[in-house]
Design a protein around this motif. Structure first.
Motif, PDB file in Angstrom:
ATOM      1  N   UNK A   1       0.822  -1.218   0.000  1.00  0.00           N
ATOM      2  CA  UNK A   1       0.000   0.000   0.000  1.00  0.00           C
ATOM      3  C   UNK A   1       0.853   1.265   0.000  1.00  0.00           C
ATOM      4  N   UNK A   2       2.121   1.139   0.354  1.00  0.00           N
ATOM      5  CA  UNK A   2       2.974   2.325   0.413  1.00  0.00           C
ATOM      6  C   UNK A   2       3.311   2.842  -0.978  1.00  0.00           C
ATOM      7  N   UNK A   3       3.621   1.947  -1.888  1.00  0.00           N
ATOM      8  CA  UNK A   3       3.966   2.387  -3.242  1.00  0.00           C
ATOM      9  C   UNK A   3       3.086   1.736  -4.304  1.00  0.00           C
ATOM     10  N   UNK A   4       2.033   1.042  -3.851  1.00  0.00           N
ATOM     11  CA  UNK A   4       1.063   0.379  -4.723  1.00  0.00           C
ATOM     12  C   UNK A   4       1.710  -0.671  -5.610  1.00  0.00           C
ATOM     13  N   UNK A   5       2.804  -1.239  -5.134  1.00  0.00           N
ATOM     14  CA  UNK A   5       3.466  -2.298  -5.881  1.00  0.00           C
ATOM     15  C   UNK A   5       2.755  -3.623  -5.682  1.00  0.00           C
ATOM     16  N   UNK A   6       2.692  -4.396  -6.736  1.00  0.00           N
ATOM     17  CA  UNK A   6       2.000  -5.674  -6.630  1.00  0.00           C
ATOM     18  C   UNK A   6       2.970  -6.755  -6.205  1.00  0.00           C
ATOM     19  N   UNK A   7       2.566  -7.534  -5.242  1.00  0.00           N
ATOM     20  CA  UNK A   7       3.329  -8.696  -4.764  1.00  0.00           C
ATOM     21  C   UNK A   7       4.758  -8.365  -4.347  1.00  0.00           C
ATOM     22  N   UNK A   8       4.935  -7.249  -3.652  1.00  0.00           N
ATOM     23  CA  UNK A   8       6.287  -6.889  -3.206  1.00  0.00           C
ATOM     24  C   UNK A   8       6.422  -6.846  -1.688  1.00  0.00           C
TER      25      UNK A   8
ATOM     26  N   UNK B   1       2.221  -0.802  11.139  1.00  0.00           N
ATOM     27  CA  UNK B   1       1.716  -0.712   9.770  1.00  0.00           C
ATOM     28  C   UNK B   1       0.697   0.417   9.653  1.00  0.00           C
ATOM     29  N   UNK B   2      -0.280   0.421  10.544  1.00  0.00           N
ATOM     30  CA  UNK B   2      -1.330   1.434  10.503  1.00  0.00           C
ATOM     31  C   UNK B   2      -0.745   2.836  10.692  1.00  0.00           C
ATOM     32  N   UNK B   3       0.208   2.971  11.598  1.00  0.00           N
ATOM     33  CA  UNK B   3       0.847   4.269  11.828  1.00  0.00           C
ATOM     34  C   UNK B   3       1.513   4.767  10.538  1.00  0.00           C
ATOM     35  N   UNK B   4       2.243   3.887   9.881  1.00  0.00           N
ATOM     36  CA  UNK B   4       3.001   4.297   8.700  1.00  0.00           C
ATOM     37  C   UNK B   4       2.109   4.530   7.489  1.00  0.00           C
ATOM     38  N   UNK B   5       1.201   3.613   7.224  1.00  0.00           N
ATOM     39  CA  UNK B   5       0.411   3.728   5.994  1.00  0.00           C
ATOM     40  C   UNK B   5      -0.638   4.843   6.100  1.00  0.00           C
ATOM     41  N   UNK B   6      -1.177   5.082   7.291  1.00  0.00           N
ATOM     42  CA  UNK B   6      -2.185   6.125   7.463  1.00  0.00           C
ATOM     43  C   UNK B   6      -1.618   7.427   8.012  1.00  0.00           C
ATOM     44  N   UNK B   7      -0.334   7.424   8.384  1.00  0.00           N
ATOM     45  CA  UNK B   7       0.300   8.639   8.890  1.00  0.00           C
ATOM     46  C   UNK B   7      -0.276   9.107  10.213  1.00  0.00           C
ATOM     47  N   UNK B   8      -0.574   8.168  11.111  1.00  0.00           N
ATOM     48  CA  UNK B   8      -1.157   8.527  12.408  1.00  0.00           C
ATOM     49  C   UNK B   8      -0.196   8.150  13.527  1.00  0.00           C
ATOM     50  N   UNK B   9      -0.461   8.669  14.730  1.00  0.00           N
ATOM     51  CA  UNK B   9       0.419   8.365  15.855  1.00  0.00           C
ATOM     52  C   UNK B   9       0.015   7.040  16.511  1.00  0.00           C
ATOM     53  N   UNK B  10       0.812   6.625  17.483  1.00  0.00           N
ATOM     54  CA  UNK B  10       0.622   5.332  18.137  1.00  0.00           C
ATOM     55  C   UNK B  10      -0.745   5.213  18.807  1.00  0.00           C
ATOM     56  N   UNK B  11      -1.137   6.223  19.559  1.00  0.00           N
ATOM     57  CA  UNK B  11      -2.399   6.156  20.300  1.00  0.00           C
ATOM     58  C   UNK B  11      -3.574   6.046  19.328  1.00  0.00           C
ATOM     59  N   UNK B  12      -3.547   6.828  18.248  1.00  0.00           N
ATOM     60  CA  UNK B  12      -4.631   6.754  17.263  1.00  0.00           C
ATOM     61  C   UNK B  12      -4.691   5.367  16.631  1.00  0.00           C
ATOM     62  N   UNK B  13      -3.531   4.805  16.309  1.00  0.00           N
ATOM     63  CA  UNK B  13      -3.494   3.471  15.708  1.00  0.00           C
ATOM     64  C   UNK B  13      -4.013   2.431  16.685  1.00  0.00           C
ATOM     65  N   UNK B  14      -3.573   2.504  17.936  1.00  0.00           N
ATOM     66  CA  UNK B  14      -4.025   1.545  18.941  1.00  0.00           C
ATOM     67  C   UNK B  14      -5.539   1.650  19.152  1.00  0.00           C
TER      68      UNK B  14
ATOM     69  N   UNK C   1       6.960   6.506  -2.936  1.00  0.00           N
ATOM     70  CA  UNK C   1       6.861   6.773  -1.502  1.00  0.00           C
ATOM     71  C   UNK C   1       6.539   8.245  -1.265  1.00  0.00           C
ATOM     72  N   UNK C   2       7.192   9.109  -2.035  1.00  0.00           N
ATOM     73  CA  UNK C   2       6.953  10.548  -1.951  1.00  0.00           C
ATOM     74  C   UNK C   2       5.476  10.852  -2.196  1.00  0.00           C
ATOM     75  N   UNK C   3       4.941  10.319  -3.288  1.00  0.00           N
ATOM     76  CA  UNK C   3       3.539  10.570  -3.642  1.00  0.00           C
ATOM     77  C   UNK C   3       2.606  10.040  -2.552  1.00  0.00           C
ATOM     78  N   UNK C   4       2.928   8.883  -1.994  1.00  0.00           N
ATOM     79  CA  UNK C   4       2.097   8.297  -0.950  1.00  0.00           C
ATOM     80  C   UNK C   4       2.101   9.161   0.310  1.00  0.00           C
TER      81      UNK C   4
ATOM     82  N   UNK D   1      -0.810  12.920   3.873  1.00  0.00           N
ATOM     83  CA  UNK D   1      -0.952  14.228   4.519  1.00  0.00           C
ATOM     84  C   UNK D   1      -2.239  14.897   4.051  1.00  0.00           C
ATOM     85  N   UNK D   2      -2.530  14.804   2.764  1.00  0.00           N
ATOM     86  CA  UNK D   2      -3.769  15.369   2.234  1.00  0.00           C
ATOM     87  C   UNK D   2      -4.976  14.763   2.943  1.00  0.00           C
ATOM     88  N   UNK D   3      -4.971  13.422   3.086  1.00  0.00           N
ATOM     89  CA  UNK D   3      -6.091  12.760   3.760  1.00  0.00           C
ATOM     90  C   UNK D   3      -6.174  13.153   5.230  1.00  0.00           C
ATOM     91  N   UNK D   4      -5.005  13.307   5.892  1.00  0.00           N
ATOM     92  CA  UNK D   4      -4.985  13.710   7.300  1.00  0.00           C
ATOM     93  C   UNK D   4      -5.577  15.102   7.461  1.00  0.00           C
TER      94      UNK D   4
END
Length: 153
Positions: free
Chosen positions: A35-42, A67-80, A139-142, A147-150
Motif C-alpha cells: 500500500x505504500x507504493x502500490x506495488x504488486x506482490x512486493x 503498519x497502521x501508523x506508517x500507511x495512514x500517517x497517524x500516531x501510536x495512540x490513534x493506531x491503537x 513513496x513521496x507521492x504516498x 498528509x492530504x487525507x490527514x
C-alpha cells in the motif's frame, strides 16, 4: 488509559479484512501488494506477529500497529484506538510529545515535492530514473497523499 497488545486483531484478519489485501498462500511470511507504493506482490507479512517488509520500497515495521501508523500517517495512540487495543483503565493517556502539526505537514510536503522536482528535472534532461528512484518517488507521492487525507479529515 493503556495499550493492550492482546486486543490487537489477528494479523491475517487485519491485513485481509481491515486493509483489503490478499495474502498469497504460504507459511510464516506471506506475500501481498504494498500500500505504500502500490506495488504488486512486493510486500511480505508475518502472519504470526504482523510484521511487514516491502522488498521494493523498503517500508517495514514490527506489527499491525506500526503498519497502521506508517500507511495512514497517524500516531501510536490513534493506531491503537483504531485497532481496539487502547483500553480506558482510569489512568491518564500518555502525552504525545511531538504531535504532527500542520507546519510539520508542510515541511514534509516541501521536502517530498523537492524530491519530485529533482526527479522531473532529471527526466526532462533525458536521465532515466533507476528502480530505487521510482520507488522513492512512489513513496513521496504516498506521503503527500497521506498528509492530504490527514488534513481533510
Amino acid at each position: 488509559m493503556s495499550y493492550d497488545r492482546a486486543r490487537l486483531p489477528d494479523p491475517v484478519t487485519f491485513y485481509e479484512e481491515h486493509r483489503g489485501l490478499k495474502l498469497l498462500p504460504g507459511k510464516l511470511w506471506r506475500t501481498t501488494r504494498c500500500e505504500f507504493h502500490e506495488g504488486s506482490d512486493s510486500m511480505r507479512v508475518n502472519v504470526r506477529t504482523g510484521a511487514f517488509k516491502c522488498m521494493n520500497c523498503q517500508e517495514a515495521g514490527g506489527d499491525v500497529v506500526a503498519y497502521l501508523m506508517q500507511v495512514d500517517g497517524i500516531d501510536f495512540v490513534m493506531a491503537a484506538k483504531a485497532l481496539g487495543a487502547w483500553v480506558d483503565d482510569g489512568r491518564p493517556a500518555p502525552a504525545n510529545p511531538m504531535p504532527f502539526t500542520a507546519r510539520d505537514a508542510l515541511s514534509v510536503c516541501a521536502f517530498e515535492l523537492s524530491l519530485a522536482a529533482i526527479c522531473a528535472g532529471n527526466m526532462a534532461q533525458g536521465v532515466a530514473l533507476s528502480d530505487d528512484d521510482r520507488a522513492r518517488l512512489c513513496t513521496c507521492a504516498n506521503r503527500v497523499q497521506n498528509i492530504h487525507e490527514w488534513i481533510t479529515r
